[in-house]
Design an enzyme around this catalytic site. Structure first.
Site, PDB file in Angstrom:
ATOM      1  N   SER A 130       0.878  -1.276  -0.114  1.00  0.00           N
ATOM      2  CA  SER A 130       0.169   0.035   0.025  1.00  0.00           C
ATOM      3  C   SER A 130       0.892   1.118  -0.071  1.00  0.00           C
ATOM      4  CB  SER A 130      -0.841   0.028   1.113  1.00  0.00           C
ATOM      5  OG  SER A 130      -0.352   0.175   2.317  1.00  0.00           O
ATOM      6  N   ASN A 131       2.006   1.150   0.719  1.00  0.00           N
ATOM      7  CA  ASN A 131       2.927   2.389   0.577  1.00  0.00           C
ATOM      8  C   ASN A 131       3.511   2.493  -0.878  1.00  0.00           C
ATOM      9  OD1 ASN A 131       3.397   3.742   3.136  1.00  0.00           O
ATOM     10  ND2 ASN A 131       3.583   1.865   3.749  1.00  0.00           N
ATOM     11  N   MET A 134      10.503  -6.400   4.358  1.00  0.00           N
ATOM     12  CA  MET A 134      10.781  -6.972   5.772  1.00  0.00           C
ATOM     13  C   MET A 134      12.266  -7.626   5.871  1.00  0.00           C
ATOM     14  SD  MET A 134       8.236  -5.760   7.263  1.00  0.00           S
ATOM     15  CE  MET A 134       6.396  -5.603   6.990  1.00  0.00           C
ATOM     16  N   ASN A 173      13.539   4.153   4.365  1.00  0.00           N
ATOM     17  CA  ASN A 173      12.608   3.339   4.859  1.00  0.00           C
ATOM     18  C   ASN A 173      11.668   3.936   5.384  1.00  0.00           C
ATOM     19  OD1 ASN A 173      11.997   0.397   5.662  1.00  0.00           O
ATOM     20  ND2 ASN A 173      12.574   1.125   7.616  1.00  0.00           N
ATOM     21  N   HIS A 191       8.890   3.196   8.765  1.00  0.00           N
ATOM     22  CA  HIS A 191       8.657   2.249   9.748  1.00  0.00           C
ATOM     23  C   HIS A 191       7.493   2.781  10.718  1.00  0.00           C
ATOM     24  CE1 HIS A 191       9.683  -0.670  12.984  1.00  0.00           C
ATOM     25  NE2 HIS A 191       9.541   0.278  13.790  1.00  0.00           N
ATOM     26  N   ASP A 243      21.012   2.878   7.426  1.00  0.00           N
ATOM     27  CA  ASP A 243      22.246   2.495   7.583  1.00  0.00           C
ATOM     28  C   ASP A 243      22.488   1.112   7.943  1.00  0.00           C
ATOM     29  OD1 ASP A 243      21.455   2.235  10.077  1.00  0.00           O
ATOM     30  OD2 ASP A 243      22.396   4.025  10.890  1.00  0.00           O
ATOM     31  N   GLY A 266      22.425  -0.690  10.650  1.00  0.00           N
ATOM     32  CA  GLY A 266      21.663  -0.996  11.968  1.00  0.00           C
ATOM     33  C   GLY A 266      20.315  -1.457  11.325  1.00  0.00           C
ATOM     34  N   ASP A 286      16.861   0.024  11.573  1.00  0.00           N
ATOM     35  CA  ASP A 286      15.904   1.055  11.911  1.00  0.00           C
ATOM     36  C   ASP A 286      16.567   2.136  12.500  1.00  0.00           C
ATOM     37  OD1 ASP A 286      13.587  -0.442  10.495  1.00  0.00           O
ATOM     38  OD2 ASP A 286      12.966  -1.276  12.211  1.00  0.00           O
ATOM     39  N   GLU A 326       1.413   7.127   6.881  1.00  0.00           N
ATOM     40  CA  GLU A 326       2.545   6.503   6.354  1.00  0.00           C
ATOM     41  C   GLU A 326       2.452   6.875   4.707  1.00  0.00           C
ATOM     42  OE1 GLU A 326       3.673   2.387   6.661  1.00  0.00           O
ATOM     43  OE2 GLU A 326       2.751   2.266   8.512  1.00  0.00           O
TER      44      GLU A 326
HETATM   45  C1  GAR Z   1       3.952  -0.696   6.833  1.00  0.00           C
HETATM   46  O1  GAR Z   1       2.822  -0.396   7.948  1.00  0.00           O
HETATM   47  C2  GAR Z   1       5.391  -0.350   6.879  1.00  0.00           C
HETATM   48  O2  GAR Z   1       5.442   0.831   7.756  1.00  0.00           O
HETATM   49  C3  GAR Z   1       5.571  -1.623   7.635  1.00  0.00           C
HETATM   50  O3  GAR Z   1       5.033  -2.808   7.043  1.00  0.00           O
HETATM   51  C4  GAR Z   1       4.101  -2.253   6.323  1.00  0.00           C
HETATM   52  C5  GAR Z   1       3.932  -2.513   5.096  1.00  0.00           C
HETATM   53  O4  GAR Z   1       2.655  -2.262   4.409  1.00  0.00           O
HETATM   54  N1  GAR Z   1       7.250  -1.881   7.608  1.00  0.00           N
HETATM   55  C6  GAR Z   1       7.984  -2.390   8.432  1.00  0.00           C
HETATM   56  O5  GAR Z   1       7.622  -2.761   9.670  1.00  0.00           O
HETATM   57  C7  GAR Z   1       9.288  -2.548   8.381  1.00  0.00           C
HETATM   58  N2  GAR Z   1      10.012  -2.706   9.449  1.00  0.00           N
HETATM   59  P1  GAR Z   1       2.545  -2.068   2.660  1.00  0.00           P
HETATM   60  O6  GAR Z   1       3.003  -3.148   1.996  1.00  0.00           O
HETATM   61  O7  GAR Z   1       1.053  -1.868   2.809  1.00  0.00           O
HETATM   62  O8  GAR Z   1       3.139  -0.865   2.485  1.00  0.00           O
END
Ligand code: GAR
Length: 213
Positions: free
Chosen positions: A13-14, A90, A107, A109, A141, A143, A145, A174
């Site tokens: 969705s992002n 992920m 990224n 988060h 970077d 690490g 997040d 987001e």
């Molecule tokens: C989002 O909420 C994003 O912030 C999270 O996964 C989701 C993906 O949604 N990312 C993390 O947790 C990374 N550590 P999407 O596939 O619908 O964009």
């Protein structure tokens, strides 16, 4: 025109919010490739619908993490990618990718970093009982997040929230802040000084309670 490469593992969705921002003219950019580590990621369908090349690269098909991320970096370079977008990817980015795109990987988060890094940021926030949560766009970077923060948006967290209800509230933000951060980058308004990202022109807008769109 900024050339983006998007990495996503799931729903996307992002990724969609970035495509929509390009199509509406909000973002002066183009997505030259979607790379996913999961062949059944719905993000692939979104890419197809918008004539974006979708490339499936699975870590298990490579000797090790370095080999995997060298391939990812090479595929992005080959397609002229200038800024890499981790949109629900992920995995922790590997060194060959970070070295190739230092301060050119963003990224998103679903928590107010440095609180609740890693998986299930929203559940961690619900379980902890925070009253304010949100999301963070940061440069990547080595690490997990930990990279310099570009933009954060805050939302309330209620005592009866579940992981799902809080996630939903955060996700709305987001979809606004990620295109916004990419736009700041495309306008040349971001620079990194140590841990800090300097946003030129409009300091107030990197701390967002009602994202300016
Ligand atoms: C989002 O909420 C994003 O912030 C999270 O996964 C989701 C993906 O949604 N990312 C993390 O947790 C990374 N550590 P999407 O596939 O619908 O964009």
């Amino acid at each position: 025109m900024l050339t983006l490469g998007v990495l996503a593992s799931g729903r996307g969705s992002n990724f969609q919010s970035i495509i929509d921002s390009i199509e509406s003219g909000y973002l002066k950019a183009t997505v030259s490739v979607l790379i996913t580590d999961k062949s059944d990621a719905y993000a692939v369908e979104r890419a197809k619908k918008h004539n974006i090349e979708a490339l499936v690269l699975k870590p298990k098909d490579f000797a090790d993490r370095n080999a995997y991320y060298s391939q990812v970096a090479g595929a992005l370079k080959k397609r002229g990618v200038e800024l890499v977008i981790l949109a629900g990817f992920m995995r922790v980015a590997g060194k060959p990718l970070i070295d190739e795109y230092r301060n050119k990987i963003m990224n998103i988060h679903p928590a107010l970093l440095p609180s609740f890094p890693g998986l299930h940021g929203q559940k961690q926030a619900v379980d902890y009982g925070v009253k304010i949560s949100g999301c963070t766009v940061h440069f990547v970077d080595e690490g997990m997040d930990t990279g310099p923060i570009i933009v954060q948006a805050a939302v309330p967290a209620y005592h009866d929230d579940t992981e799902e209800t809080l996630s939903e509230r955060i996700l709305l933000q987001e979809h606004k802040v990620f295109p916004y951060a990419i736009r700041l980058y495309s306008e040349g308004r971001l620079s990194v000084e140590g841990r800090k990202v300097i946003v030129r022109g409009d300091m107030k807008n990197s701390c967002i309670i009602n994202p300016p769109l």
